[in-house]
Write a protein that holds these residues in place. Structure first.
Motif, PDB file in Angstrom:
ATOM      1  N   LYS A   8     -30.058 -14.690  16.512  1.00 36.99           N
ATOM      2  CA  LYS A   8     -29.022 -14.758  15.498  1.00 36.99           C
ATOM      3  C   LYS A   8     -29.704 -14.928  14.143  1.00 36.99           C
ATOM      4  O   LYS A   8     -30.523 -15.836  13.955  1.00 36.99           O
ATOM      5  N   SER A  24     -26.726 -10.427  14.469  1.00 38.56           N
ATOM      6  CA  SER A  24     -27.718 -10.577  15.538  1.00 38.56           C
ATOM      7  C   SER A  24     -28.651  -9.389  15.501  1.00 38.56           C
ATOM      8  O   SER A  24     -28.333  -8.341  14.924  1.00 38.56           O
ATOM      9  N   LEU A  55     -24.034  -5.769  20.662  1.00 40.12           N
ATOM     10  CA  LEU A  55     -23.449  -6.372  21.860  1.00 40.12           C
ATOM     11  C   LEU A  55     -22.731  -5.277  22.646  1.00 40.12           C
ATOM     12  O   LEU A  55     -21.937  -4.517  22.095  1.00 40.12           O
ATOM     13  N   ALA A  75     -20.333  -3.649  25.885  1.00 40.42           N
ATOM     14  CA  ALA A  75     -18.952  -3.903  26.296  1.00 40.42           C
ATOM     15  C   ALA A  75     -18.852  -5.023  27.320  1.00 40.42           C
ATOM     16  O   ALA A  75     -17.850  -5.735  27.371  1.00 40.42           O
ATOM     17  N   ASP A  76     -19.890  -5.207  28.149  1.00 41.45           N
ATOM     18  CA  ASP A  76     -19.859  -6.253  29.176  1.00 41.45           C
ATOM     19  C   ASP A  76     -20.451  -7.567  28.666  1.00 41.45           C
ATOM     20  O   ASP A  76     -20.799  -8.432  29.457  1.00 41.45           O
ATOM     21  N   ARG A  77     -20.588  -7.680  27.331  1.00 43.64           N
ATOM     22  CA  ARG A  77     -21.055  -8.892  26.656  1.00 43.64           C
ATOM     23  C   ARG A  77     -22.561  -9.117  26.793  1.00 43.64           C
ATOM     24  O   ARG A  77     -23.069 -10.175  26.430  1.00 43.64           O
ATOM     25  N   GLY A  78     -23.268  -8.152  27.312  1.00 43.51           N
ATOM     26  CA  GLY A  78     -24.723  -8.234  27.336  1.00 43.51           C
ATOM     27  C   GLY A  78     -25.303  -7.601  26.081  1.00 43.51           C
ATOM     28  O   GLY A  78     -24.664  -6.750  25.451  1.00 43.51           O
ATOM     29  N   TYR A  79     -26.496  -8.000  25.721  1.00 44.03           N
ATOM     30  CA  TYR A  79     -27.130  -7.448  24.526  1.00 44.03           C
ATOM     31  C   TYR A  79     -27.932  -6.198  24.870  1.00 44.03           C
ATOM     32  O   TYR A  79     -28.636  -6.143  25.879  1.00 44.03           O
ATOM     33  N   ASP A  80     -27.805  -5.195  24.006  1.00 41.60           N
ATOM     34  CA  ASP A  80     -28.441  -3.901  24.234  1.00 41.60           C
ATOM     35  C   ASP A  80     -29.963  -4.031  24.334  1.00 41.60           C
ATOM     36  O   ASP A  80     -30.590  -3.409  25.182  1.00 41.60           O
ATOM     37  N   THR A 116     -30.388 -14.039  33.415  1.00 46.60           N
ATOM     38  CA  THR A 116     -30.051 -12.919  32.541  1.00 46.60           C
ATOM     39  C   THR A 116     -30.676 -11.628  33.057  1.00 46.60           C
ATOM     40  O   THR A 116     -30.028 -10.575  33.086  1.00 46.60           O
ATOM     41  N   HIS A 133     -28.654  -8.160  34.365  1.00 47.14           N
ATOM     42  CA  HIS A 133     -28.890  -6.810  33.856  1.00 47.14           C
ATOM     43  C   HIS A 133     -29.340  -5.870  34.975  1.00 47.14           C
ATOM     44  O   HIS A 133     -28.918  -4.707  35.017  1.00 47.14           O
TER      45      HIS A 133
END
Length: 220
Positions: A81, A97, A101, A103-108, A143, A147
């Motif tokens: 962040k 950030s 972000l 669609a499934d709330r994971g970061y690209d 995490t 993924h």
């Protein structure tokens, strides 16, 4: 008299078999369209990014009082962040950030890192060693597992779509709209080690007219 003939006009170039087969699936979404966003990223030291912002004028006090702050309280893997604040008023000017972000709330960025570790064969341990050398934050094991699960699920869905499309193309090649048809196939396979002594490998059944794989089996 001169002509503008190209090399292709003089020597006809036959389109490769792989390119022809890929052309059959142009209307299919590629895996990265589901797994990742179109995003151009790069590695940049935080100090360099801060040095680019410091000389800029603050929109509040119109002085060169901007500072870059990164929040490290949350464990977001490779993501941080970031906020730009005015040191005179101690107010946040903008915050964001370092990764989009999904669609499934994971970061690209985290998903790309996990996908790269799977494709290259590094795995989670290899990815952690890479982070140690680059002085980058590592992903939490939960995490990483999340993924990996998402990537595997989406690839299985994509695989089913491709196999269904291959079946349709084979039926079109034999001019049979539907039903069971006898087709000409060949068989090929590969093992992890030579002499076929390995217990890990891939076996494929290939249709002759289209060159498409109509069935396969993995061994491990």
């Amino acid at each position: 008299m001169t002509t503008n003939n190209t090399l292709e006009d003089i020597i006809p170039v036959q389109e490769s078999a792989s390119k022809c087969k890929f052309g059959m699936f142009q209307d299919q979404d590629l895996p990265h369209a589901v797994l990742l966003q179109d995003w151009d990223g790069t590695l940049m030291p935080c100090q360099l990014l801060g040095a680019l912002i410091t000389p800029l004028a603050c929109p509040l006090c119109f002085q060169s009082t901007l500072q870059l702050r990164m929040c490290t309280a949350q464990n977001l893997g490779f993501v941080r962040k970031v906020k730009v604040l005015c040191s005179s008023f101690e107010l946040d000017i903008v915050s964001t950030s370092t990764s989009p972000l999904l669609a499934d709330r994971g970061y690209d960025l985290n998903r790309r890192a996990v996908a790269a570790s799977l494709v290259t064969g590094l795995g989670p341990e290899g990815l952690s060693k890479f982070c140690e050398v680059m002085n980058l934050p590592t992903l939490h094991h939960k995490t990483t597992a999340s993924h990996v699960g998402f990537i595997c699920t989406q690839l299985l869905i994509f695989k089913e779509r491709v196999m269904e499309k291959a079946s349709e193309k084979v039926q079109e090649a034999y001019e049979v709209p539907e039903g069971i048809v006898d087709i000409d196939v060949s068989y090929d396979g590969s093992r992890q080690t030579q002499d076929h002594a390995s217990m890990s490998g891939l076996e494929c059944v290939i249709e002759q007219r289209t060159g498409l794989v109509v069935n396969y089996h993995t061994m491990s």
